[in-house]
Design a protein around this motif. Structure first.
Motif, PDB file in Angstrom:
ATOM      1  N   GLY A  43       4.786   7.068   1.800  1.00 54.91           N
ATOM      2  CA  GLY A  43       5.151   5.829   1.119  1.00 54.91           C
ATOM      3  C   GLY A  43       6.629   5.530   1.221  1.00 54.91           C
ATOM      4  O   GLY A  43       7.035   4.402   1.525  1.00 54.91           O
ATOM      5  N   ALA A  44       7.472   6.539   0.977  1.00 55.76           N
ATOM      6  CA  ALA A  44       8.920   6.334   1.050  1.00 55.76           C
ATOM      7  C   ALA A  44       9.355   6.007   2.476  1.00 55.76           C
ATOM      8  O   ALA A  44      10.228   5.150   2.697  1.00 55.76           O
ATOM      9  CB  ALA A  44       9.642   7.585   0.543  1.00 55.76           C
ATOM     10  N   SER A 103       0.828  -1.206   0.000  1.00 55.36           N
ATOM     11  CA  SER A 103       0.000   0.000   0.000  1.00 55.36           C
ATOM     12  C   SER A 103       0.860   1.253   0.000  1.00 55.36           C
ATOM     13  O   SER A 103       0.492   2.274  -0.602  1.00 55.36           O
ATOM     14  CB  SER A 103      -0.944  -0.007   1.210  1.00 55.36           C
ATOM     15  OG  SER A 103      -0.222  -0.165   2.416  1.00 55.36           O
ATOM     16  N   ALA A 104       2.023   1.200   0.649  1.00 50.83           N
ATOM     17  CA  ALA A 104       2.939   2.340   0.636  1.00 50.83           C
ATOM     18  C   ALA A 104       3.464   2.596  -0.769  1.00 50.83           C
ATOM     19  O   ALA A 104       3.531   3.747  -1.229  1.00 50.83           O
ATOM     20  CB  ALA A 104       4.101   2.088   1.593  1.00 50.83           C
ATOM     21  N   ALA A 105       3.827   1.516  -1.468  1.00 50.32           N
ATOM     22  CA  ALA A 105       4.323   1.655  -2.837  1.00 50.32           C
ATOM     23  C   ALA A 105       3.245   2.207  -3.756  1.00 50.32           C
ATOM     24  O   ALA A 105       3.526   2.995  -4.669  1.00 50.32           O
ATOM     25  CB  ALA A 105       4.813   0.298  -3.347  1.00 50.32           C
ATOM     26  N   ALA A 162       3.617   5.686  -5.886  1.00 51.89           N
ATOM     27  CA  ALA A 162       3.476   5.744  -7.341  1.00 51.89           C
ATOM     28  C   ALA A 162       2.425   6.763  -7.757  1.00 51.89           C
ATOM     29  O   ALA A 162       2.578   7.478  -8.753  1.00 51.89           O
ATOM     30  CB  ALA A 162       3.122   4.356  -7.884  1.00 51.89           C
ATOM     31  N   LEU A 163       1.331   6.846  -6.996  1.00 55.47           N
ATOM     32  CA  LEU A 163       0.259   7.795  -7.338  1.00 55.47           C
ATOM     33  C   LEU A 163       0.679   9.242  -7.100  1.00 55.47           C
ATOM     34  O   LEU A 163       0.097  10.157  -7.704  1.00 55.47           O
ATOM     35  CB  LEU A 163      -0.993   7.480  -6.511  1.00 55.47           C
ATOM     36  CG  LEU A 163      -1.735   6.186  -6.862  1.00 55.47           C
ATOM     37  CD1 LEU A 163      -2.867   5.942  -5.867  1.00 55.47           C
ATOM     38  CD2 LEU A 163      -2.291   6.251  -8.282  1.00 55.47           C
ATOM     39  N   SER A 164       1.672   9.458  -6.239  1.00 55.12           N
ATOM     40  CA  SER A 164       2.079  10.836  -5.949  1.00 55.12           C
ATOM     41  C   SER A 164       2.709  11.503  -7.169  1.00 55.12           C
ATOM     42  O   SER A 164       2.589  12.714  -7.342  1.00 55.12           O
ATOM     43  CB  SER A 164       3.071  10.850  -4.782  1.00 55.12           C
ATOM     44  OG  SER A 164       4.326  10.286  -5.151  1.00 55.12           O
ATOM     45  N   GLY A 165       3.380  10.738  -8.020  1.00 59.68           N
ATOM     46  CA  GLY A 165       4.066  11.307  -9.168  1.00 59.68           C
ATOM     47  C   GLY A 165       3.156  12.092 -10.103  1.00 59.68           C
ATOM     48  O   GLY A 165       3.435  13.265 -10.415  1.00 59.68           O
ATOM     49  N   PRO A 166       2.058  11.487 -10.586  1.00 60.90           N
ATOM     50  CA  PRO A 166       1.141  12.251 -11.447  1.00 60.90           C
ATOM     51  C   PRO A 166       0.586  13.500 -10.775  1.00 60.90           C
ATOM     52  O   PRO A 166       0.338  14.512 -11.441  1.00 60.90           O
ATOM     53  CB  PRO A 166       0.029  11.239 -11.747  1.00 60.90           C
ATOM     54  CG  PRO A 166       0.697   9.902 -11.629  1.00 60.90           C
ATOM     55  CD  PRO A 166       1.692  10.064 -10.523  1.00 60.90           C
ATOM     56  N   LEU A 167       0.396  13.444  -9.449  1.00 60.67           N
ATOM     57  CA  LEU A 167      -0.095  14.641  -8.744  1.00 60.67           C
ATOM     58  C   LEU A 167       0.949  15.749  -8.762  1.00 60.67           C
ATOM     59  O   LEU A 167       0.614  16.932  -8.927  1.00 60.67           O
ATOM     60  CB  LEU A 167      -0.465  14.293  -7.300  1.00 60.67           C
ATOM     61  CG  LEU A 167      -1.802  13.593  -7.065  1.00 60.67           C
ATOM     62  CD1 LEU A 167      -2.051  13.431  -5.577  1.00 60.67           C
ATOM     63  CD2 LEU A 167      -2.943  14.361  -7.702  1.00 60.67           C
ATOM     64  N   PHE A 168       2.212  15.390  -8.571  1.00 62.68           N
ATOM     65  CA  PHE A 168       3.267  16.399  -8.676  1.00 62.68           C
ATOM     66  C   PHE A 168       3.262  17.031 -10.067  1.00 62.68           C
ATOM     67  O   PHE A 168       3.433  18.250 -10.212  1.00 62.68           O
ATOM     68  CB  PHE A 168       4.640  15.781  -8.402  1.00 62.68           C
ATOM     69  CG  PHE A 168       4.938  15.559  -6.949  1.00 62.68           C
ATOM     70  CD1 PHE A 168       4.890  16.613  -6.043  1.00 62.68           C
ATOM     71  CD2 PHE A 168       5.280  14.303  -6.483  1.00 62.68           C
ATOM     72  CE1 PHE A 168       5.164  16.417  -4.707  1.00 62.68           C
ATOM     73  CE2 PHE A 168       5.561  14.092  -5.145  1.00 62.68           C
ATOM     74  CZ  PHE A 168       5.498  15.147  -4.257  1.00 62.68           C
ATOM     75  N   CYS A 202      10.117   3.085  -7.657  1.00 57.58           N
ATOM     76  CA  CYS A 202      10.042   2.667  -6.249  1.00 57.58           C
ATOM     77  C   CYS A 202       9.018   1.556  -6.065  1.00 57.58           C
ATOM     78  O   CYS A 202       9.264   0.574  -5.352  1.00 57.58           O
ATOM     79  CB  CYS A 202       9.674   3.854  -5.358  1.00 57.58           C
ATOM     80  SG  CYS A 202      10.967   5.092  -5.153  1.00 57.58           S
ATOM     81  N   ALA A 203       7.853   1.711  -6.707  1.00 56.19           N
ATOM     82  CA  ALA A 203       6.821   0.681  -6.621  1.00 56.19           C
ATOM     83  C   ALA A 203       7.297  -0.620  -7.252  1.00 56.19           C
ATOM     84  O   ALA A 203       7.002  -1.717  -6.748  1.00 56.19           O
ATOM     85  CB  ALA A 203       5.545   1.172  -7.300  1.00 56.19           C
TER      86      ALA A 203
END
Length: 423
Positions: free
Chosen positions: A340-341, A289-291, A295-301, A402-403
């Motif tokens: 996540g990290a 779930s952390a990974a 991974a989802l944070s990237g598109p938000l950035f 990372c994922a």
């Protein structure tokens, strides 16, 4: 337990008194960090009398002495007990902080910055060992998320104090800032002194060089999967420096927004992160779930930085609206990426060597911190809108890597033997 109950439990913080002391020490420590991050360089220029060039060289070169210290100090925390090592590292930071009052040239600054960097690296890795030792089984993610939240609370409080110092802009005000920073280290160390001794998680290395324990001492440096996670996460952590380093310059040089907005958006972002860290990452219950969140944070950035890039050109009111919208999206992305990290850095580590592993993880972050000003200014300021988008793509790819590393790690884990069922 329904979702509302789980959320209230998370927001109330840890129930273990040892974990509460750790959280209190962390928030006090980061108050000083928030003050110095915002005013340290300006103090050296406006009060200590250094040129901007000397201040930059001194802080940068001095910080390189801390590069790798976290691995060595974290290993000692694993082998001798993390409590004493964290306290010792904080006391070194306190000594370095108060020594800044006597710095008026480059060479003393190099010595003080080196001591501060070693102490800072040691505190981070040894605290990681302590978190691993104090986390209850099955609740490690919850404790780490809570500590991440209180860290941002401390940074936000420190930022307010820094704003007051900068507004007064006098030698006594800067001296008060340095003394406050020093006292926060002492108080944080004093709080941890109330903890009982935390037993080491690894036995002292055998003196015999042929001992298997001796051969396996530097396990984190031999763990290729963890090194891959460290490398990818370090690239993703460039996001921390976009708002601190790139955004203020972008606002001043490339938008019609008033300059004071640069300070407002940073406080706004820190406040959002502090308020949302726990609820936004309560779904983290393990490495998978952390990974996913990382991974989802990237598109938000990427979305956030496109909004910020579009703030160049429009009228002031529209630029402010775009900047604030971008910061809101960035805040959620940061919460997901950091949570996540943070979880993966513990989950993929060997439990008996958390200090050493956290030292390795901090090594990657330290390298990113060293190159971030060049990368962020070059991409976000000098390259204009295109640079913001390209950097967003890079950070997005790093999150997916990372994922992917987590999946490779999970496949390599031994599968428990199934319990035979009766016919």
């Amino acid at each position: 337990m329904n979702r509302l109950t789980r959320l209230r439990t998370a927001l109330s913080g840890p129930q273990d008194p040892r974990q509460r002391l750790l959280a209190l020490s962390t928030v006090v420590n980061t108050i000083g960090m928030g003050i110095f991050l915002s005013t340290g360089t300006i103090f050296l220029i406006r009060s200590a009398g250094l040129s901007p060039t000397d201040a930059g060289i001194g802080l940068t070169v001095g910080s390189l002495f801390g590069f790798g210290a976290g691995v060595l100090i974290g290993d000692q925390a694993d082998r001798r007990g993390s409590r004493e090592v964290v306290i010792g590292s904080m006391l070194l930071e306190a000594a370095a902080s108060v020594s800044l009052l006597f710095v008026h040239s480059l060479w003393p600054l190099l010595a003080v910055a080196a001591a501060a960097a070693i102490g800072r690296s040691g505190t981070g890795s040894a605290r990681g060992a302590m978190i691993g030792a104090l986390a209850e089984e099955g609740k490690g993610a919850q404790l780490r998320t809570y500590l991440r939240a209180v860290t941002n609370v401390g940074l936000a409080i420190g930022t307010i104090g820094a704003a007051i110092v900068l507004a007064v802009d006098t030698r006594p005000a800067y001296i008060g800032m340095i003394l406050t920073d020093t006292v926060t280290f002492l108080i944080a160390a004093g709080i941890l002194a109330r903890l009982p001794h935390v037993p080491p998680t690894r036995s002292a290395a055998a003196k015999d060089s042929s001992s298997p324990e001796k051969e396996r001492r530097w396990v984190a440096l031999r763990d290729t999967t963890y090194l891959a996670l460290t490398a990818a996460s370090s690239v993703a952590s460039l996001q921390y420096f976009v708002l601190v380093t790139g955004l203020p310059v972008w606002i001043v040089l490339h938008t019609e927004a008033p300059r004071w907005i640069a300070a407002v958006v940073l406080f706004f972002e820190a406040s959002i992160v502090a308020a949302t860290q726990v609820p936004a990452t309560r779904s983290i219950d393990g490495p998978r779930s952390a990974a996913r969140l990382l991974a989802l944070s990237g598109p938000l950035f990427l979305v956030s930085w496109i909004l910020i890039a579009l703030a160049s050109g429009p009228a002031a009111w529209l630029a402010i609206a775009l900047l604030l919208a971008g910061v809101v999206v960035h805040s959620l992305a940061e919460v997901w990426q950091a949570g996540g990290a943070f979880e993966l850095s513990f989950a993929l580590a060997r439990p008996e060597a958390h200090g050493q592993y956290q030292g390795v993880f901090g090594l990657g972050y330290g390298l990113t911190e060293a190159v971030a000003p060049i990368v962020v200014i070059g991409m976000c300021v000098n390259s204009g809108r295109t640079g913001w988008i390209v950097l967003g793509v890079v950070v997005t790819v790093a999150g997916f890597v990372c994922a992917l590393v987590e999946r490779v790690w999970a496949r390599a884990q031994p599968v428990a033997d199934a319990v035979p069922t009766k016919a």
